[in-house]
Motif scaffolding. Sequence first.
Motif, mmCIF file in Angstrom:
data_model
loop_
_atom_site.group_PDB
_atom_site.id
_atom_site.type_symbol
_atom_site.label_atom_id
_atom_site.label_comp_id
_atom_site.label_asym_id
_atom_site.label_seq_id
_atom_site.Cartn_x
_atom_site.Cartn_y
_atom_site.Cartn_z
ATOM 1 N N TYR A 225 -8.214 4.193 1.312
ATOM 2 C CA TYR A 225 -8.785 4.765 2.553
ATOM 3 C C TYR A 225 -8.470 6.249 2.719
ATOM 4 C CZ TYR A 225 -9.492 -0.123 3.608
ATOM 5 O OH TYR A 225 -9.896 -1.430 3.535
ATOM 6 N N SER B 227 -6.764 -2.136 -2.461
ATOM 7 C CA SER B 227 -7.368 -3.372 -1.959
ATOM 8 C C SER B 227 -7.923 -4.240 -3.084
ATOM 9 C CB SER B 227 -8.472 -3.038 -0.955
ATOM 10 O OG SER B 227 -7.920 -2.290 0.103
ATOM 11 N N LYS C 130 0.849 -1.186 0.000
ATOM 12 C CA LYS C 130 0.000 0.000 0.000
ATOM 13 C C LYS C 130 0.890 1.243 0.000
ATOM 14 C CE LYS C 130 -4.111 -1.883 0.174
ATOM 15 N NZ LYS C 130 -5.146 -1.696 1.173
ATOM 16 N N ASP D 191 -9.270 -1.676 9.175
ATOM 17 C CA ASP D 191 -8.580 -2.296 10.309
ATOM 18 C C ASP D 191 -8.082 -1.236 11.294
ATOM 19 O OD1 ASP D 191 -9.014 -4.572 8.849
ATOM 20 O OD2 ASP D 191 -7.014 -4.557 7.961
HETATM 21 N N1 GLU Z 1 -7.339 -6.168 5.884
HETATM 22 C C1 GLU Z 1 -8.470 -5.779 5.125
HETATM 23 C C2 GLU Z 1 -8.456 -6.327 3.706
HETATM 24 O O1 GLU Z 1 -7.571 -7.013 3.363
HETATM 25 C C3 GLU Z 1 -8.615 -4.276 5.084
HETATM 26 C C4 GLU Z 1 -7.390 -3.524 4.727
HETATM 27 C C5 GLU Z 1 -7.198 -3.321 3.257
HETATM 28 O O2 GLU Z 1 -8.187 -3.083 2.530
HETATM 29 O O3 GLU Z 1 -6.052 -3.397 2.837
HETATM 30 O O4 GLU Z 1 -9.338 -6.109 2.934
#
Ligand code: GLU
Length: 289
Positions: free
Chosen positions: A185, A97, A54, A203
Amino acid sequence: MRFKRVAAVAAAATLALGLAACGGDSDEGTGSGSSAKGIVGKAQNQKKLVIGVKADQPGLGLQTGSQYEGFDVEIAKIIAKGLGVDANNIEWKTTVSANREPFIEQGTVDLVVATYTINDERKQKVNFAGPYYIAGQDLLVKADSTLTGPEALEGKKVCSVQGSTPAKRIESDYPKAQLQQFDAYSKCLPLLEQGKVDAVTTDDIILAGYAAQDQFAGKFKVVGNPFSSEPYGIGLKKDDKDGCEKVNDILKAAASDGSYKAAWDATLGKSGTPAPELDTTKLTNCGSV
Ligand code: GLU
C-alpha cells in the motif's frame, strides 16, 4: 476462562522442564523432546518461530532497520510467548498481501500476523486463529476531496494491492473504477499525493496509519464510510488444528489478563483510540471451510 489460564501456565511450566533436556532442531516438532506437531511442536523443540508481518503499515507492522513494531507485531509476541518462545527468538519476515498463503503453505513462515482477513477462499489453503480485530474497507483521499464512498469511484483511479480483499472487492463490486495494483500500500501514497490516483483503498485502520504519518500531515483523510468487514486472523498451516486452537487459547488469555489491551495501548492506541473488546466468543473453530 480462569481454568484455561491456569492450564496454560501449567503447560508452559511443563514445557520449560521438558526443554531443559532436549536440543531438538528439526522442523515442526519432529525432533526429540516433544511429539507435538505444527507450531506447538516447533516452539517446544526449537524455541523459535518465524513470523510474517507487514513492514510498511504504521501502527500495525512497520519495519525500521531490523526492528518491527506495531499492533500486529505485539499480537505476534503475545502468541509466541504463549507458545513458550521469547520475543528475541522470533525471526520476523516481511510479507506482502499476495505471498501470505504461499509463505504459510511452503513453510517460509510459521505464522502470519499481517492485517490478514479471515475468509473462506483463504481457508482453502491455510488455517486461521482469531479474529483479534475487525477492520473495514475504506478510502483514503486528498484532504480536499469530495469522494464519499465506493459508489463514487466510477471512472476514478483507485490504488490498492494485489492479493488483498479490498482490491478484489473493487474488481467485483465496483468494476467501473480504474484499479491500479501494487505489492504494498505504501507505493500508492506518492501517487495519491501527486494526484495520479483519486483514492487508495484498504482497511480503515491501515489508512488511518498513513494519514497520521508526519510526511503526509494534513494532506490526506480517511473517508470514514467503511464498506466491508475484515476480521483479522492469525494464519498458520491448514492442517495445524492443534496450533490454531492453542493460538485461540492464547488470545483468550490475552483478553482477560490485559496483554491484548496493553498491545493496543502501546501501538494504535497512542492516537487516543481506546482498545477494542476482543470478543472471544467469535474465535474460529479452527476447522477447515
Ligand atoms: N485485510 C485485507 C487483506 O487481508 C487488506 C489488508 C492487507 O492487504 O493486508 O487482504
